[in-house]
Design a protein around this motif. Structure first.
Motif, PDB file in Angstrom:
ATOM      1  N   CYS A  75       0.841  -1.196   0.000  1.00 35.49           N
ATOM      2  CA  CYS A  75       0.000   0.000   0.000  1.00 35.49           C
ATOM      3  C   CYS A  75       0.876   1.246   0.000  1.00 35.49           C
ATOM      4  CB  CYS A  75      -0.904   0.029   1.229  1.00 35.49           C
ATOM      5  SG  CYS A  75      -2.058  -1.349   1.321  1.00 35.49           S
ATOM      6  N   VAL A  76       0.384   2.291  -0.626  1.00 35.01           N
ATOM      7  CA  VAL A  76       1.085   3.568  -0.690  1.00 35.01           C
ATOM      8  C   VAL A  76       0.090   4.671  -0.344  1.00 35.01           C
ATOM      9  CG1 VAL A  76       2.350   5.186  -2.156  1.00 35.01           C
ATOM     10  CG2 VAL A  76       2.646   2.725  -2.469  1.00 35.01           C
ATOM     11  N   ILE A  77       0.459   5.542   0.580  1.00 35.64           N
ATOM     12  CA  ILE A  77      -0.351   6.718   0.884  1.00 35.64           C
ATOM     13  C   ILE A  77       0.106   7.826  -0.047  1.00 35.64           C
ATOM     14  CG2 ILE A  77      -0.931   8.443   2.628  1.00 35.64           C
ATOM     15  CD1 ILE A  77      -0.597   6.230   4.700  1.00 35.64           C
ATOM     16  N   THR A  78      -0.815   8.322  -0.855  1.00 33.88           N
ATOM     17  CA  THR A  78      -0.465   9.314  -1.873  1.00 33.88           C
ATOM     18  C   THR A  78      -0.811  10.737  -1.472  1.00 33.88           C
ATOM     19  OG1 THR A  78      -2.588   8.936  -2.981  1.00 33.88           O
ATOM     20  CG2 THR A  78      -0.691   7.637  -3.745  1.00 33.88           C
ATOM     21  N   ALA A  79      -1.695  10.929  -0.485  1.00 33.76           N
ATOM     22  CA  ALA A  79      -2.084  12.276  -0.068  1.00 33.76           C
ATOM     23  C   ALA A  79      -2.454  12.274   1.407  1.00 33.76           C
ATOM     24  CB  ALA A  79      -3.262  12.778  -0.897  1.00 33.76           C
ATOM     25  N   ASN A  80      -2.066  13.352   2.104  1.00 34.93           N
ATOM     26  CA  ASN A  80      -2.409  13.539   3.502  1.00 34.93           C
ATOM     27  C   ASN A  80      -2.915  14.969   3.667  1.00 34.93           C
ATOM     28  OD1 ASN A  80      -2.615  13.846   6.246  1.00 34.93           O
ATOM     29  ND2 ASN A  80      -0.471  13.378   6.673  1.00 34.93           N
ATOM     30  N   TYR A  81      -4.217  15.095   3.920  1.00 36.69           N
ATOM     31  CA  TYR A  81      -4.825  16.410   4.081  1.00 36.69           C
ATOM     32  C   TYR A  81      -5.071  16.756   5.548  1.00 36.69           C
ATOM     33  CZ  TYR A  81      -5.689  15.555  -0.848  1.00 36.69           C
ATOM     34  OH  TYR A  81      -5.545  15.255  -2.180  1.00 36.69           O
ATOM     35  N   GLY A  82      -4.539  15.964   6.465  1.00 33.21           N
ATOM     36  CA  GLY A  82      -4.761  16.185   7.889  1.00 33.21           C
ATOM     37  C   GLY A  82      -6.023  15.502   8.368  1.00 33.21           C
ATOM     38  N   TRP A  83      -7.152  15.865   7.822  1.00 33.99           N
ATOM     39  CA  TRP A  83      -8.423  15.248   8.201  1.00 33.99           C
ATOM     40  C   TRP A  83      -8.754  14.046   7.309  1.00 33.99           C
ATOM     41  CZ3 TRP A  83     -12.461  14.943   4.692  1.00 33.99           C
ATOM     42  CH2 TRP A  83     -12.286  15.682   3.515  1.00 33.99           C
ATOM     43  N   ARG A  84      -8.033  13.906   6.189  1.00 38.08           N
ATOM     44  CA  ARG A  84      -8.285  12.826   5.242  1.00 38.08           C
ATOM     45  C   ARG A  84      -6.963  12.341   4.663  1.00 38.08           C
ATOM     46  NH1 ARG A  84     -12.140  10.870   1.494  1.00 38.08           N
ATOM     47  NH2 ARG A  84     -11.285  10.411  -0.550  1.00 38.08           N
ATOM     48  N   TRP A  85      -6.852  11.058   4.424  1.00 38.55           N
ATOM     49  CA  TRP A  85      -5.705  10.501   3.716  1.00 38.55           C
ATOM     50  C   TRP A  85      -6.239   9.671   2.546  1.00 38.55           C
ATOM     51  CZ3 TRP A  85      -5.221   5.271   3.094  1.00 38.55           C
ATOM     52  CH2 TRP A  85      -5.991   4.472   3.937  1.00 38.55           C
ATOM     53  N   GLU A  86      -5.394   9.531   1.521  1.00 39.01           N
ATOM     54  CA  GLU A  86      -5.761   8.755   0.328  1.00 39.01           C
ATOM     55  C   GLU A  86      -4.569   7.917  -0.094  1.00 39.01           C
ATOM     56  OE1 GLU A  86      -6.777  11.686  -2.583  1.00 39.01           O
ATOM     57  OE2 GLU A  86      -8.608  12.275  -1.549  1.00 39.01           O
ATOM     58  N   GLY A  87      -4.827   6.835  -0.780  1.00 35.45           N
ATOM     59  CA  GLY A  87      -3.755   5.990  -1.273  1.00 35.45           C
ATOM     60  C   GLY A  87      -4.297   4.868  -2.136  1.00 35.45           C
ATOM     61  N   TYR A  88      -3.445   3.868  -2.339  1.00 44.02           N
ATOM     62  CA  TYR A  88      -3.865   2.694  -3.085  1.00 44.02           C
ATOM     63  C   TYR A  88      -3.166   1.469  -2.525  1.00 44.02           C
ATOM     64  CZ  TYR A  88       0.586   3.099  -5.589  1.00 44.02           C
ATOM     65  OH  TYR A  88       1.917   3.179  -5.898  1.00 44.02           O
ATOM     66  N   CYS A  89      -3.778   0.312  -2.734  1.00 44.99           N
ATOM     67  CA  CYS A  89      -3.207  -0.954  -2.261  1.00 44.99           C
ATOM     68  C   CYS A  89      -3.291  -1.994  -3.362  1.00 44.99           C
ATOM     69  CB  CYS A  89      -3.961  -1.473  -1.043  1.00 44.99           C
ATOM     70  SG  CYS A  89      -3.731  -0.533   0.463  1.00 44.99           S
ATOM     71  N   ASN A  90      -2.207  -2.697  -3.568  1.00 43.25           N
ATOM     72  CA  ASN A  90      -2.190  -3.891  -4.404  1.00 43.25           C
ATOM     73  C   ASN A  90      -2.281  -5.063  -3.440  1.00 43.25           C
ATOM     74  OD1 ASN A  90      -1.841  -2.634  -6.932  1.00 43.25           O
ATOM     75  ND2 ASN A  90       0.321  -2.370  -6.494  1.00 43.25           N
ATOM     76  N   TRP A 144      -6.425  -1.163  -5.568  1.00 44.80           N
ATOM     77  CA  TRP A 144      -7.633  -0.609  -4.958  1.00 44.80           C
ATOM     78  C   TRP A 144      -7.340   0.800  -4.470  1.00 44.80           C
ATOM     79  CZ3 TRP A 144     -12.309  -3.070  -4.535  1.00 44.80           C
ATOM     80  CH2 TRP A 144     -12.338  -4.458  -4.707  1.00 44.80           C
ATOM     81  N   ALA A 145      -8.266   1.722  -4.637  1.00 48.67           N
ATOM     82  CA  ALA A 145      -8.173   3.041  -4.020  1.00 48.67           C
ATOM     83  C   ALA A 145      -8.611   2.886  -2.564  1.00 48.67           C
ATOM     84  CB  ALA A 145      -9.057   4.049  -4.737  1.00 48.67           C
ATOM     85  N   VAL A 146      -7.837   3.417  -1.627  1.00 52.29           N
ATOM     86  CA  VAL A 146      -8.183   3.377  -0.204  1.00 52.29           C
ATOM     87  C   VAL A 146      -8.080   4.785   0.363  1.00 52.29           C
ATOM     88  CG1 VAL A 146      -7.513   0.970   0.171  1.00 52.29           C
ATOM     89  CG2 VAL A 146      -5.803   2.754   0.415  1.00 52.29           C
ATOM     90  N   TRP A 147      -8.843   5.056   1.410  1.00 54.96           N
ATOM     91  CA  TRP A 147      -8.817   6.362   2.048  1.00 54.96           C
ATOM     92  C   TRP A 147      -9.462   6.262   3.414  1.00 54.96           C
ATOM     93  CZ3 TRP A 147     -11.986   5.017  -1.951  1.00 54.96           C
ATOM     94  CH2 TRP A 147     -13.347   5.011  -1.694  1.00 54.96           C
ATOM     95  N   GLY A 148      -9.266   7.301   4.202  1.00 57.89           N
ATOM     96  CA  GLY A 148      -9.908   7.406   5.499  1.00 57.89           C
ATOM     97  C   GLY A 148     -10.227   8.862   5.786  1.00 57.89           C
ATOM     98  N   ASN A 149     -11.341   9.102   6.475  1.00 54.81           N
ATOM     99  CA  ASN A 149     -11.795  10.459   6.785  1.00 54.81           C
ATOM    100  C   ASN A 149     -11.961  10.637   8.287  1.00 54.81           C
ATOM    101  OD1 ASN A 149     -12.110  11.300   4.093  1.00 54.81           O
ATOM    102  ND2 ASN A 149     -14.097  10.313   3.977  1.00 54.81           N
ATOM    103  N   CYS A 150     -11.687  11.836   8.762  1.00 52.38           N
ATOM    104  CA  CYS A 150     -11.959  12.256  10.134  1.00 52.38           C
ATOM    105  C   CYS A 150     -12.626  13.630  10.070  1.00 52.38           C
ATOM    106  CB  CYS A 150     -10.670  12.329  10.952  1.00 52.38           C
ATOM    107  SG  CYS A 150      -9.927  10.726  11.290  1.00 52.38           S
ATOM    108  N   PRO A 151     -13.904  13.694   9.748  1.00 52.78           N
ATOM    109  CA  PRO A 151     -14.572  14.995   9.637  1.00 52.78           C
ATOM    110  C   PRO A 151     -14.475  15.787  10.940  1.00 52.78           C
ATOM    111  CG  PRO A 151     -15.968  13.232   8.797  1.00 52.78           C
ATOM    112  CD  PRO A 151     -14.799  12.584   9.471  1.00 52.78           C
TER     113      PRO A 151
END
Length: 123
Positions: free
Chosen positions: A58-73, A103-110
């Motif tokens: 997996c690779v994290i491609t973006a970190n916005y503080g409240w949200r992160w995005e990435g992809y996983c093989n 796969w696109a993966v992400w997590g949110n912390c609104p």
């Protein structure tokens, strides 16, 4: 006739809302005891955004503080992410399985920032 249709639509809407609500609460993180967990924190994500094991990468491609995005093989088994937030909440991703494409993966912390991500794998 309109009342019957309206009741059917309302019933469907409530059932859909209940099903969507179950997605985030179906399993607590401690309930599943996967074979291998890997954790990443915001500082570690900045230094080395890669999480790798024999069964996935997996690779994290973006970190916005409240949200992160990435992809996983995922090469075998299944993987999910659990994102913990500074306000004490967490979100649990769905289990995703092996396939040729990433796969696109992400997590949110609104309204908060994320504090750690756990990558859970099971065979």
């Amino acid at each position: 006739m309109r009342g019957c249709i309206a009741r059917k639509i309302a019933t469907f809407g409530m059932a859909a809302a209940a099903a969507l609500g179950m997605l985030g609460t179906a399993t607590t993180p401690a309930a599943a005891a996967p074979a291998a967990d890997q954790t990443i924190t915001p500082g570690a994500a900045a230094a080395s955004p890669h999480i790798a094991a024999a069964a996935y990468h997996c690779v994290i491609t973006a970190n916005y503080g409240w949200r992160w995005e990435g992809y996983c093989n995922i090469y075998s088994g299944q993987l999910r992410t659990i994102t913990y937030c500074a306000n004490g909440t967490y979100t649990v991703g769905l289990w995703i399985g092996a396939r040729p494409q990433a796969w696109a993966v992400w997590g949110n912390c609104p309204g908060s920032t994320w504090t750690k991500i756990i990558f859970q794998w099971r065979s």
